[in-house]
Design a protein around this motif. Sequence first.
Motif, short mmCIF file in Angstrom:
data_model
loop_
_atom_site.label_atom_id
_atom_site.label_comp_id
_atom_site.label_asym_id
_atom_site.label_seq_id
_atom_site.Cartn_x
_atom_site.Cartn_y
_atom_site.Cartn_z
N ASP A 103 60.46 58.43 39.49
CA ASP A 103 60.95 59.41 40.12
C ASP A 103 62.63 59.21 38.89
O ASP A 103 62.13 59.11 37.84
CB ASP A 103 61.95 58.96 41.08
N PRO A 104 62.31 60.12 38.50
CA PRO A 104 63.63 61.58 37.14
C PRO A 104 64.82 60.59 37.41
O PRO A 104 65.12 60.09 36.16
CB PRO A 104 64.21 62.46 37.93
N ASP A 152 56.05 65.47 34.66
CA ASP A 152 55.53 65.59 33.64
C ASP A 152 54.37 64.99 33.39
O ASP A 152 54.14 65.95 32.24
CB ASP A 152 56.32 64.44 32.46
N THR A 153 53.03 64.98 34.38
CA THR A 153 51.58 64.93 33.51
C THR A 153 51.23 66.34 34.04
O THR A 153 51.31 67.04 34.81
CB THR A 153 51.71 63.68 35.43
N THR A 154 50.29 65.95 32.66
CA THR A 154 49.61 67.54 32.92
C THR A 154 47.84 67.45 32.38
O THR A 154 47.33 68.01 32.61
CB THR A 154 50.18 68.23 31.50
N THR A 155 47.14 65.70 32.44
CA THR A 155 46.13 65.92 32.35
C THR A 155 46.35 64.88 33.48
O THR A 155 47.27 63.55 33.22
CB THR A 155 45.88 64.80 31.33
N PRO A 156 45.19 64.34 34.26
CA PRO A 156 44.79 63.06 35.14
C PRO A 156 44.91 61.83 34.49
O PRO A 156 44.69 61.40 33.15
CB PRO A 156 43.71 63.65 36.21
N ALA A 157 45.05 60.70 34.94
CA ALA A 157 44.73 59.09 34.67
C ALA A 157 43.22 58.98 34.30
O ALA A 157 42.89 59.34 36.16
CB ALA A 157 45.80 58.39 35.07
N ASP A 158 42.99 57.86 34.03
CA ASP A 158 41.29 57.27 34.36
C ASP A 158 41.67 56.63 34.47
O ASP A 158 40.75 55.94 36.04
CB ASP A 158 41.55 56.62 32.67
N LEU A 159 43.25 55.77 35.43
CA LEU A 159 43.20 54.26 35.76
C LEU A 159 44.87 54.38 36.11
O LEU A 159 45.64 54.26 35.70
CB LEU A 159 43.04 52.91 34.80
N ILE A 196 51.35 58.35 42.89
CA ILE A 196 50.11 58.21 42.78
C ILE A 196 49.37 59.42 42.39
O ILE A 196 48.74 59.64 41.83
CB ILE A 196 49.49 56.72 43.73
N ASN A 197 49.23 60.40 44.01
CA ASN A 197 49.25 61.62 43.68
C ASN A 197 49.18 62.44 42.44
O ASN A 197 48.58 62.89 41.64
CB ASN A 197 49.39 61.83 44.80
N SER A 198 51.00 62.05 41.80
CA SER A 198 50.23 62.89 40.76
C SER A 198 49.58 62.72 39.22
O SER A 198 49.65 63.16 38.53
CB SER A 198 52.19 62.89 39.78
N GLN A 199 49.31 61.77 39.14
CA GLN A 199 48.24 60.79 38.60
C GLN A 199 46.74 61.05 38.39
O GLN A 199 45.74 61.26 38.14
CB GLN A 199 48.38 59.32 37.83
N LEU A 200 46.62 61.99 40.23
CA LEU A 200 44.20 61.92 40.05
C LEU A 200 44.03 63.39 39.49
O LEU A 200 44.54 64.25 39.68
CB LEU A 200 45.10 61.49 41.48
#
Length: 311
Positions: A37-38, A65-72, A89-93
Amino acid sequence: MNTQPVIAIVGFGALGALFASLIAPNLPFENLRIVADPERVKRYQADELLVNGTPLTLNYVTPTDTTTPADLIIVCTKFYQLADVLPLINSQLGEKTLIASALNGIASEKVLASQFGAQRIVYCVAQQMDAMKNANQLIYRDHGQLVIGAMRHNHDEIARVAAVNRLLSQVKFPHSVSDDMPRQLWGKLMLNTGVNQTVALYEGTFATVQQAGEARELFKAAMREVMTVAQAEGVTLTEADFVQWVAIMDALDPKGMPSMRQDLKAGRACELDLFAGTIRALGKKYGIKTPVNDRLYDGISKLMATRALDR
């Protein structure tokens, strides 16, 4: 084109910081994300992580800040914090993002599967590490490894394990693949139930249970209760497993502390319900007496209450 994987770590205690320190040298800066979190991101950025005294600059990001998903995504929180980090977690999916939970116990994967889909989950166990984190300082002697594997050995799950195996190999992260993941998970729970709780109760270090005496016998007795409960759950932990996990603990830095001891010492909540709580509940379910874990649960509960009164 960037062919390097993107790995997100959620949870930046001792385990998350340790994992980040092992991955960072082998990935471009922006490809390893510490998601928080910020408020925490500001704190982490202001107090640079020191790994065994050496500064390490990491990529701290908020969900926005996330614009692309994570692989893992590697989840490294405590179990009682899991509900709070689900939005992180949801923000990285993305469509193909996989999730590995390095949490203690045997329950976090079910929570994550119900929230994000079982098709994303890769089972893992973090073992053989002795990392301790105090504020921005991470200290460890043994980095251990992550053990991954399939629970049901169906085609899709085996494919997920293979994908994570390739990814971890690509970033030179210490890991291995188990061909009997249920036994691996229960073996780690057996060790944690013994060592975390006994060291916490005696307010000691790994040395407390590495040397002969009452504490070591209590540690072993707690582990044996887990073996009995595991059998009722359909998982056989052998005497060879018992000896192997005791040997793993005996090889750790005697001056180190398991996570529960670190939490209680710092005045944080601990995972008592994940260890003795789980074993006691399953004991009641199957009509198995668990006097050792009853003793540990009661003793640590009293210790927690005393600490609360002292603050």
